[in-house]
Design a protein around this motif. Structure first.
Motif, PDB file in Angstrom:
ATOM      1  N   ASP A  55      13.297  25.180  -9.200  1.00 41.19           N
ATOM      2  CA  ASP A  55      12.141  24.541  -9.157  1.00 41.19           C
ATOM      3  C   ASP A  55      12.036  23.261 -10.082  1.00 41.19           C
ATOM      4  O   ASP A  55      11.227  22.367 -10.011  1.00 41.19           O
ATOM      5  CB  ASP A  55      11.109  25.539 -10.247  1.00 41.19           C
ATOM      6  N   SER A  56      13.032  23.200 -11.304  1.00 38.85           N
ATOM      7  CA  SER A  56      13.039  21.804 -12.041  1.00 38.85           C
ATOM      8  C   SER A  56      13.489  20.849 -10.822  1.00 38.85           C
ATOM      9  O   SER A  56      13.122  19.681 -11.032  1.00 38.85           O
ATOM     10  CB  SER A  56      14.075  21.846 -12.941  1.00 38.85           C
ATOM     11  N   GLN A  57      14.444  21.224  -9.966  1.00 35.70           N
ATOM     12  CA  GLN A  57      15.090  20.142  -9.266  1.00 35.70           C
ATOM     13  C   GLN A  57      13.935  19.600  -8.364  1.00 35.70           C
ATOM     14  O   GLN A  57      13.532  18.475  -7.979  1.00 35.70           O
ATOM     15  CB  GLN A  57      15.944  20.427  -8.250  1.00 35.70           C
ATOM     16  N   LEU A  58      13.115  20.417  -7.799  1.00 31.82           N
ATOM     17  CA  LEU A  58      11.880  20.229  -6.878  1.00 31.82           C
ATOM     18  C   LEU A  58      10.981  19.465  -7.519  1.00 31.82           C
ATOM     19  O   LEU A  58      10.425  18.445  -6.841  1.00 31.82           O
ATOM     20  CB  LEU A  58      11.223  21.601  -6.291  1.00 31.82           C
ATOM     21  N   LYS A  59      10.663  19.826  -8.740  1.00 31.19           N
ATOM     22  CA  LYS A  59       9.829  18.818  -9.596  1.00 31.19           C
ATOM     23  C   LYS A  59      10.296  17.363  -9.805  1.00 31.19           C
ATOM     24  O   LYS A  59       9.553  16.526  -9.885  1.00 31.19           O
ATOM     25  CB  LYS A  59       9.371  19.577 -10.892  1.00 31.19           C
ATOM     26  N   ALA A  60      11.717  17.326 -10.211  1.00 30.48           N
ATOM     27  CA  ALA A  60      12.187  15.999 -10.255  1.00 30.48           C
ATOM     28  C   ALA A  60      12.280  15.101  -8.997  1.00 30.48           C
ATOM     29  O   ALA A  60      11.929  13.766  -9.199  1.00 30.48           O
ATOM     30  CB  ALA A  60      13.780  16.191 -10.738  1.00 30.48           C
ATOM     31  N   ILE A  61      12.446  15.717  -7.824  1.00 37.06           N
ATOM     32  CA  ILE A  61      12.183  15.074  -6.800  1.00 37.06           C
ATOM     33  C   ILE A  61      10.584  14.575  -6.594  1.00 37.06           C
ATOM     34  O   ILE A  61      10.384  13.436  -6.127  1.00 37.06           O
ATOM     35  CB  ILE A  61      12.548  15.799  -5.439  1.00 37.06           C
ATOM     36  N   ALA A  62       9.794  15.621  -6.717  1.00 36.75           N
ATOM     37  CA  ALA A  62       8.267  15.036  -6.690  1.00 36.75           C
ATOM     38  C   ALA A  62       7.931  13.647  -7.761  1.00 36.75           C
ATOM     39  O   ALA A  62       7.375  12.868  -7.428  1.00 36.75           O
ATOM     40  CB  ALA A  62       7.358  16.321  -6.881  1.00 36.75           C
ATOM     41  N   GLN A  63       8.628  13.701  -8.985  1.00 37.74           N
ATOM     42  CA  GLN A  63       8.348  12.487 -10.042  1.00 37.74           C
ATOM     43  C   GLN A  63       8.824  11.429  -9.299  1.00 37.74           C
ATOM     44  O   GLN A  63       8.638  10.567  -9.849  1.00 37.74           O
ATOM     45  CB  GLN A  63       9.041  13.347 -11.053  1.00 37.74           C
ATOM     46  N   LYS A  64      10.006  11.684  -8.529  1.00 37.10           N
ATOM     47  CA  LYS A  64      10.674  10.343  -8.019  1.00 37.10           C
ATOM     48  C   LYS A  64       9.873   9.657  -6.622  1.00 37.10           C
ATOM     49  O   LYS A  64      10.460   9.154  -5.819  1.00 37.10           O
ATOM     50  CB  LYS A  64      11.922  10.561  -7.667  1.00 37.10           C
ATOM     51  N   GLN A  65       8.703  10.430  -6.361  1.00 29.02           N
ATOM     52  CA  GLN A  65       8.038   9.971  -5.361  1.00 29.02           C
ATOM     53  C   GLN A  65       8.625  10.429  -4.015  1.00 29.02           C
ATOM     54  O   GLN A  65       8.747   9.460  -2.988  1.00 29.02           O
ATOM     55  CB  GLN A  65       7.771   8.655  -5.233  1.00 29.02           C
ATOM     56  N   GLY A  66       9.702  11.491  -3.915  1.00 29.33           N
ATOM     57  CA  GLY A  66      10.338  11.936  -2.906  1.00 29.33           C
ATOM     58  C   GLY A  66       9.787  12.938  -1.957  1.00 29.33           C
ATOM     59  O   GLY A  66       8.622  13.385  -2.097  1.00 29.33           O
ATOM     60  N   LEU A  67      10.739  13.538  -1.148  1.00 28.32           N
ATOM     61  CA  LEU A  67      10.421  14.441  -0.360  1.00 28.32           C
ATOM     62  C   LEU A  67      11.545  15.572  -0.306  1.00 28.32           C
ATOM     63  O   LEU A  67      12.719  15.339  -0.484  1.00 28.32           O
ATOM     64  CB  LEU A  67      10.434  13.985   1.193  1.00 28.32           C
ATOM     65  N   ILE A  68      10.998  16.920   0.045  1.00 32.00           N
ATOM     66  CA  ILE A  68      12.022  17.973   0.304  1.00 32.00           C
ATOM     67  C   ILE A  68      11.669  18.485   1.927  1.00 32.00           C
ATOM     68  O   ILE A  68      10.621  18.741   2.145  1.00 32.00           O
ATOM     69  CB  ILE A  68      11.533  19.308  -0.544  1.00 32.00           C
ATOM     70  N   GLY A  69      12.812  18.256   2.667  1.00 32.64           N
ATOM     71  CA  GLY A  69      12.972  18.597   3.906  1.00 32.64           C
ATOM     72  C   GLY A  69      13.068  20.182   4.134  1.00 32.64           C
ATOM     73  O   GLY A  69      14.240  20.408   3.992  1.00 32.64           O
ATOM     74  N   LEU A  70      12.042  20.914   4.888  1.00 31.86           N
ATOM     75  CA  LEU A  70      12.258  22.191   5.417  1.00 31.86           C
ATOM     76  C   LEU A  70      13.530  22.516   5.866  1.00 31.86           C
ATOM     77  O   LEU A  70      13.572  21.743   7.042  1.00 31.86           O
ATOM     78  CB  LEU A  70      11.340  22.953   5.766  1.00 31.86           C
ATOM     79  N   GLY A 108       2.876  20.280  -4.275  1.00 29.94           N
ATOM     80  CA  GLY A 108       1.994  19.451  -3.501  1.00 29.94           C
ATOM     81  C   GLY A 108       2.632  19.191  -2.085  1.00 29.94           C
ATOM     82  O   GLY A 108       3.673  18.740  -1.900  1.00 29.94           O
ATOM     83  N   THR A 109       1.647  19.288  -1.126  1.00 33.23           N
ATOM     84  CA  THR A 109       1.989  18.959   0.235  1.00 33.23           C
ATOM     85  C   THR A 109       2.544  17.544   0.624  1.00 33.23           C
ATOM     86  O   THR A 109       3.128  17.452   1.450  1.00 33.23           O
ATOM     87  CB  THR A 109       0.907  19.168   1.313  1.00 33.23           C
ATOM     88  N   GLU A 110       2.186  16.430  -0.386  1.00 29.66           N
ATOM     89  CA  GLU A 110       2.564  15.032  -0.279  1.00 29.66           C
ATOM     90  C   GLU A 110       4.101  15.054  -0.581  1.00 29.66           C
ATOM     91  O   GLU A 110       4.743  13.930  -0.053  1.00 29.66           O
ATOM     92  CB  GLU A 110       1.902  14.237  -1.126  1.00 29.66           C
ATOM     93  N   HIS A 111       4.902  15.922  -0.838  1.00 31.31           N
ATOM     94  CA  HIS A 111       6.380  16.095  -0.963  1.00 31.31           C
ATOM     95  C   HIS A 111       7.124  17.049  -0.266  1.00 31.31           C
ATOM     96  O   HIS A 111       8.237  17.189  -0.496  1.00 31.31           O
ATOM     97  CB  HIS A 111       6.521  16.424  -2.598  1.00 31.31           C
ATOM     98  N   LEU A 112       6.321  17.389   0.814  1.00 27.93           N
ATOM     99  CA  LEU A 112       6.885  18.451   1.804  1.00 27.93           C
ATOM    100  C   LEU A 112       7.150  17.652   3.083  1.00 27.93           C
ATOM    101  O   LEU A 112       6.291  16.808   3.517  1.00 27.93           O
ATOM    102  CB  LEU A 112       6.203  19.621   2.083  1.00 27.93           C
ATOM    103  N   ALA A 113       8.248  17.881   3.928  1.00 27.23           N
ATOM    104  CA  ALA A 113       8.697  17.125   5.105  1.00 27.23           C
ATOM    105  C   ALA A 113       9.392  18.415   5.620  1.00 27.23           C
ATOM    106  O   ALA A 113       9.461  19.422   5.244  1.00 27.23           O
ATOM    107  CB  ALA A 113       9.241  16.057   5.240  1.00 27.23           C
ATOM    108  N   PHE A 114       9.908  17.921   6.996  1.00 25.21           N
ATOM    109  CA  PHE A 114      10.986  18.694   7.800  1.00 25.21           C
ATOM    110  C   PHE A 114      12.432  18.069   7.896  1.00 25.21           C
ATOM    111  O   PHE A 114      12.432  16.952   8.252  1.00 25.21           O
ATOM    112  CB  PHE A 114      10.505  18.959   9.279  1.00 25.21           C
ATOM    113  N   GLY A 115      13.456  18.961   7.459  1.00 28.12           N
ATOM    114  CA  GLY A 115      14.532  18.309   7.860  1.00 28.12           C
ATOM    115  C   GLY A 115      15.485  19.825   8.509  1.00 28.12           C
ATOM    116  O   GLY A 115      16.389  20.223   7.803  1.00 28.12           O
ATOM    117  N   PHE A 116      15.242  19.806   9.660  1.00 30.73           N
ATOM    118  CA  PHE A 116      15.489  21.070  10.423  1.00 30.73           C
ATOM    119  C   PHE A 116      16.989  21.422  10.380  1.00 30.73           C
ATOM    120  O   PHE A 116      17.470  22.670  10.127  1.00 30.73           O
ATOM    121  CB  PHE A 116      14.972  21.212  11.681  1.00 30.73           C
ATOM    122  N   ASP A 117      18.129  20.688  10.470  1.00 35.67           N
ATOM    123  CA  ASP A 117      19.290  20.999  10.399  1.00 35.67           C
ATOM    124  C   ASP A 117      19.796  21.979  11.412  1.00 35.67           C
ATOM    125  O   ASP A 117      20.557  22.764  11.441  1.00 35.67           O
ATOM    126  CB  ASP A 117      19.812  21.424   9.176  1.00 35.67           C
TER     127      ASP A 117
END
Length: 332
Positions: free
Chosen positions: A217-232, A261-270
């Motif tokens: 959770d801490s990592q997810l929040k840190a990425i969001a604070q950097k205006q970033g994305l997490i790819g599922l 928030g949905t603004e920090h979610l994306a797809f990275g299917f691998d």
């Protein structure tokens, strides 16, 4: 609905097939699947396999040369190196391909008198070729950083001084810095040294699946604070230890969206279905039931809608969020 996939290893398949005499690999084998899955844009990485670590630069050039030859012959791939090319090719039926790097071990052997000079020259030359994205290390400890799944039993070393210099050079060139595959020590070192955006192109939530490749959770929040994305990530090991499925992947989407928030979610299917001819472990340990290739991406979008994501949220997650971030990290 258009889809942007922030992580694909299809370059490995292209290079291997071309080295065996095949031609137009992207057009024949990858384009049909991507189009049926509504994948409009894909960030493809060059990844030097573990067995080539001692000859990583030669392997990198082997992969790069074969891939670029195939893309140059393609009628269905549009390589995007600049914002202008992104905008120009937006409404074409061609799949937009972005160039990325998964692991930078090969840079240590680049031409130059010192490690610092080699790394700087490598970034500059690759930037000129249209690369704007990198992960410092794959499942390894290299001269820059420590990745997950490597050197078990040893203390993670985090970023080296050369790794810090590499991060600064990437920021100077406005590259997209990707923390997927970083162990926690390197992750937090990178987070401290990066002023701009961070992404985890293909990682899930550790709260749902307790795997070191997933994010706390801490990592997810840190990425969001950097205006970033997490790819599922669709790979079964990172979805559920017992019953990996499309439904469980949507659980990750819901969890991450609720948290940051949905603004920090994306797809990275691998997706790895096309690597089976070269890697006997692909599929041997398990599969994600109902979500094994790009052909099934529409099923994910349908299930997300059924689970309560709005049409606008799905459009942002599937394409808009990734496009916004890529635009910020491309040459004009």
């Amino acid at each position: 609905m258009k889809v942007f996939d922030l992580h694909s290893d299809l370059f490995t398949d292209i290079a291997m097939r071309r080295s065996q005499g095949e031609r137009r690999v992207f057009d024949r084998l990858h384009y049909p699947k991507l189009k049926k899955g509504h994948v409009d844009s894909v960030l493809c990485v060059i990844w030097v396999e573990r067995e080539f670590r001692q000859t990583s630069l030669a392997r990198f050039r082997f992969l790069y040369d074969h891939v670029m030859e195939d893309l140059a012959e393609s009628e269905h791939a549009a390589v995007c190196r600049t914002v202008h090319e992104m905008e120009n090719k937006r409404d074409t039926d061609r799949v937009k391909v972005y160039l990325g790097l998964e692991g930078l071990t090969f840079m240590e052997a680049w031409e130059g008198a010192s490690v610092e000079e080699r790394v700087t020259r490598a970034f500059h030359e690759l930037d000129q070729e249209g690369f704007h994205h990198a992960i410092l290390a794959w499942n390894e400890h290299n001269f820059l950083a420590s990745g997950t799944g490597a050197d078990n039993g040893h203390d993670p070393k985090g970023l080296s001084p050369d790794g810090i210099a590499a991060i600064k050079e990437m920021e100077r060139l406005n590259w997209l810095i990707d923390v997927s595959h970083m162990d926690e020590t390197s992750f937090w070192d990178i987070e401290r040294h990066v002023n701009g955006t961070l992404i985890a192109s293909h990682s899930n939530a550790r709260a749902i699946c307790d795997h070191e490749r997933n994010l706390t959770d801490s990592q997810l929040k840190a990425i969001a604070q950097k205006q970033g994305l997490i790819g599922l990530n669709a790979h079964y090991e990172f979805i559920d230890p017992e019953k990996p499925s499309l439904e469980r992947l949507v659980d990750h989407a819901v969890y991450i969206s609720d948290l940051v928030g949905t603004e920090h979610l994306a797809f990275g299917f691998d997706f790895l279905d096309f690597l089976a001819p070269y890697d006997t472990t692909v599929g041997a340990g398990g599969k994600t039931a109902g979500f094994e290739s790009a052909l099934q991406v529409p099923h994910l979008l349908e299930r997300m809608a059924q689970r309560g994501f709005t049409q606008q949220e799905i459009e942002r997650i599937s394409f808009g969020n990734a496009m916004e971030v890529m635009k910020r990290h491309m040459k004009k």
